[in-house]
Write a protein that holds these residues in place. Structure first.
Motif, short mmCIF file in Angstrom:
data_model
loop_
_atom_site.label_atom_id
_atom_site.label_comp_id
_atom_site.label_asym_id
_atom_site.label_seq_id
_atom_site.Cartn_x
_atom_site.Cartn_y
_atom_site.Cartn_z
N ALA A 1 5.60 11.71 2.17
CA ALA A 1 6.72 11.11 2.91
C ALA A 1 6.52 11.30 4.41
O ALA A 1 6.78 10.38 5.20
CB ALA A 1 8.04 11.74 2.46
N THR A 2 6.05 12.45 4.80
CA THR A 2 5.80 12.69 6.23
C THR A 2 4.74 11.74 6.75
O THR A 2 4.91 11.10 7.79
CB THR A 2 5.33 14.16 6.44
OG1 THR A 2 6.18 15.01 5.67
CG2 THR A 2 5.40 14.57 7.89
N PHE B 1 1.99 7.01 -5.42
CA PHE B 1 1.71 7.27 -6.84
C PHE B 1 0.28 7.74 -7.06
O PHE B 1 0.01 8.45 -8.02
CB PHE B 1 2.11 6.07 -7.69
CG PHE B 1 3.61 5.89 -7.71
CD1 PHE B 1 4.41 6.82 -8.36
CD2 PHE B 1 4.23 4.86 -7.01
CE1 PHE B 1 5.80 6.71 -8.34
CE2 PHE B 1 5.62 4.73 -6.99
CZ PHE B 1 6.40 5.66 -7.65
N ARG B 2 -0.64 7.38 -6.16
CA ARG B 2 -1.99 7.93 -6.24
C ARG B 2 -1.95 9.44 -6.01
O ARG B 2 -2.56 10.22 -6.72
CB ARG B 2 -2.90 7.23 -5.22
CG ARG B 2 -4.23 7.92 -4.89
CD ARG B 2 -5.06 8.28 -6.10
NE ARG B 2 -5.39 7.13 -6.92
CZ ARG B 2 -5.73 7.21 -8.21
NH1 ARG B 2 -5.76 8.38 -8.83
NH2 ARG B 2 -6.02 6.13 -8.89
N ALA B 3 -1.18 9.84 -4.99
CA ALA B 3 -1.08 11.27 -4.67
C ALA B 3 -0.50 12.04 -5.86
O ALA B 3 -0.97 13.13 -6.20
CB ALA B 3 -0.23 11.47 -3.43
N LEU B 4 0.50 11.46 -6.50
CA LEU B 4 1.10 12.12 -7.68
C LEU B 4 0.10 12.18 -8.83
O LEU B 4 -0.05 13.21 -9.50
CB LEU B 4 2.36 11.37 -8.11
CG LEU B 4 3.56 11.54 -7.17
CD1 LEU B 4 4.60 10.47 -7.43
CD2 LEU B 4 4.18 12.93 -7.33
N ALA B 5 -0.61 11.08 -9.04
CA ALA B 5 -1.59 11.03 -10.14
C ALA B 5 -2.69 12.07 -9.91
O ALA B 5 -3.13 12.73 -10.85
CB ALA B 5 -2.18 9.63 -10.25
N ASP B 6 -3.12 12.21 -8.65
CA ASP B 6 -4.18 13.16 -8.35
C ASP B 6 -3.76 14.60 -8.67
O ASP B 6 -4.59 15.44 -8.96
CB ASP B 6 -4.61 13.06 -6.88
CG ASP B 6 -5.45 11.80 -6.64
OD1 ASP B 6 -5.89 11.19 -7.65
OD2 ASP B 6 -5.66 11.43 -5.47
N GLU B 7 -2.45 14.86 -8.60
CA GLU B 7 -1.96 16.19 -8.96
C GLU B 7 -1.53 16.23 -10.44
O GLU B 7 -0.83 17.14 -10.87
CB GLU B 7 -0.79 16.60 -8.06
CG GLU B 7 -1.17 16.77 -6.59
CD GLU B 7 -2.30 17.78 -6.37
OE1 GLU B 7 -2.30 18.84 -7.01
OE2 GLU B 7 -3.20 17.48 -5.55
N ARG B 8 -1.90 15.21 -11.18
CA ARG B 8 -1.63 15.10 -12.61
C ARG B 8 -0.14 15.12 -12.95
O ARG B 8 0.27 15.66 -13.99
CB ARG B 8 -2.35 16.21 -13.39
CG ARG B 8 -3.82 16.37 -12.99
CD ARG B 8 -4.58 17.17 -14.00
NE ARG B 8 -4.78 16.41 -15.22
CZ ARG B 8 -5.72 15.49 -15.38
NH1 ARG B 8 -6.55 15.22 -14.43
NH2 ARG B 8 -5.83 14.84 -16.53
N GLY C 1 0.78 -1.23 0.00
CA GLY C 1 0.00 0.00 0.00
C GLY C 1 0.81 1.28 0.00
O GLY C 1 0.29 2.36 -0.26
N ILE C 2 2.12 1.17 0.27
CA ILE C 2 2.94 2.38 0.36
C ILE C 2 3.13 3.02 -1.03
O ILE C 2 2.85 4.20 -1.23
CB ILE C 2 4.31 2.05 1.00
CG1 ILE C 2 4.11 1.55 2.43
CG2 ILE C 2 5.22 3.27 0.95
CD1 ILE C 2 3.64 2.58 3.41
#
Ligand code: ASP
Ligand code: MG
Length: 404
Positions: free
Chosen positions: A325-326, A280-287, A274-275
């Motif tokens: 990361a935090t 990569f979900r967070a990055l994808a959400d910011e396109r 899940g890490i």
């Protein structure tokens, strides 16, 4: 009678003389008995100049207004080309992307085409006019003007060729075709007469600067044969077509290089399910588009994840990574702004073992360290020191027997 879409890039319409040469070529194509639809880019470096104007105003660049600004470049070209055609005795009319029926999503500055409604272009053709369409732009489902991303005039041309069922799409530029490597980096590079869509896609994705990646994807999906050629010499260039049995399947067709990416390493993340998904979900959400990804094997329950992004997305990607990361309790986030990437591309590699070994051996012989590796069935890419990319490309071009 064939229907040809002819797309002219920035240098091909760079000044009045070039524009008159384009009009002459269109006229000659008509005299051969073909029908022509013209797609134009902004003149020369005009798009960059418009971006610089916006930068002069301040740091805030609202995407909607940027699109309004940048589409002006192609509007200038389309009107001038249409006037030049008139002066050459060819009846024509210019159309914006919106008038040409190019309907996009609302993702300003990198909109995707949702639908083509080229009724006005078809009408113009029926009236015997040469339609001159502004590349790089459309109108969104919210009725705002959008652009298709840098280099997007290629997409306009291919989309029109597909919608109009054109026989081919000619991409006119300042080089005579697609080469076995960038001739500025490798003087002995050769022009390729014919390559497959798959090879061209790998090349465009890994630094081949002749065609925009999305336009090649589009052409492949819609079976539009592309012909990349020069508007300075007008000689036949490179055909990009469906792979067929008549193609000589060179093991390696081309070597590409790219220094437009950055590398980010998120170090010391817990090695549990899940890490990576969270990051990569967070990055994808910011396109943010992620390219190569490498995760090392974990030591003491934690691992390092490295990946590459376009340098233009680095700032945004770092912001996302630092936040995530935090949350994840990672040790650190580090980045290298400028990395080099060298790729070996060839359809014949599918059935020919040893290409990877030869690539690594060649880089080793030149003392070039490999930082990351990624492969597809017809490509091998290595991340190397940005300063060593030129040397790496030249060495591989020679090692794989591509020198002219
Ligand atoms: N003028 C736009 C650009 O410079 C679109 C294009 O040239 O295809 O990106
Ligand atoms: Mg261009």
């Amino acid at each position: 009678m064939a229907l040809v879409v002819q797309k002219y890039g920035g240098t091909s319409v760079g000044d009045a003389e070039r524009i008159r040469a384009v009009a002459e070529h269109v006229a000659q194509t008509l005299e051969r008995g073909d029908q022509v639809v013209v797609v134009v880019s902004a003149m020369g470096k005009f798009t960059d100049e418009l971006i610089a104007l916006a930068e002069g105003i301040g740091p805030d660049r609202p995407p909607r207004e940027m699109d309004m600004l940048l589409t002006a470049g192609e509007r200038i070209s389309m009107a001038l080309v249409s006037m030049a055609l008139g002066a050459r005795g060819v009846q024509s009319a210019s159309f914006t992307g919106s008038q040409a029926g190019i309907i996009t999503d609302t993702d300003h500055t990198k909109a995707k085409i949702l639908e083509m409604r080229p009724e006005r272009i078809i009408e113009a053709l029926e009236q015997g006019l040469v339609p001159v369409v502004a590349g790089f732009q459309g109108v969104s489902t919210d009725r705002d003007i959008t652009t298709l991303g840098r280099g997007g005039s290629d997409v306009t041309a291919v989309a029109l060729a597909s919608a109009l069922k054109a026989d081919s799409c000619e991409i006119y530029t300042d080089v005579t075709g697609v080469f076995s490597a960038d001739p500025r980096v490798v003087p002995s590079a050769r022009r390729l007469n014919k390559i497959s869509f798959d090879e061209m896609m790998e090349m465009a994705a890994t630094g081949g600067r002749v065609l925009m990646l999305r336009s090649v994807e589009f052409a492949r999906r819609h079976h539009v044969p592309l012909h990349v050629r020069s508007s300075f010499t007008w000689e036949p260039g490179t055909w990009i077509v469906e792979e067929d049995t008549t193609m000589e399947e060179a093991v390696v067709t081309a070597i590409t290089d790219d220094v437009s990416e950055s590398k980010i390493t998120v170090a010391g993340v817990p090695d549990k399910p899940g890490i990576a998904a969270k990051l990569f979900r967070a990055l994808a959400d910011e396109r943010v588009n992620v390219d190569m990804i490498v995760q090392n094997t974990s030591t003491l329950g934690s691992a390092d994840i490295s990946f590459t992004v376009a340098s233009t997305d680095l700032k945004e990607a770092l912001r996302v990574c630092n936040t995530v990361a935090t949350e994840l309790g990672a040790a650190s986030v580090e980045s290298t702004e400028r990395i080099g990437r060298v790729s070996v591309v060839g359809a014949g590699m599918k059935s020919s073992p040893g290409v990877t070994a030869q690539m690594f051996e060649t880089l080793t012989a030149h003392g070039i360290n490999i930082e990351m590796i990624s492969t597809s069935s017809i490509r091998i890419s290595c991340v190397v020191d940005a300063e060593k990319v030129g040397e790496a490309v030249r060495a591989l071009h020679t090692a794989f027997g591509l020198d002219a």
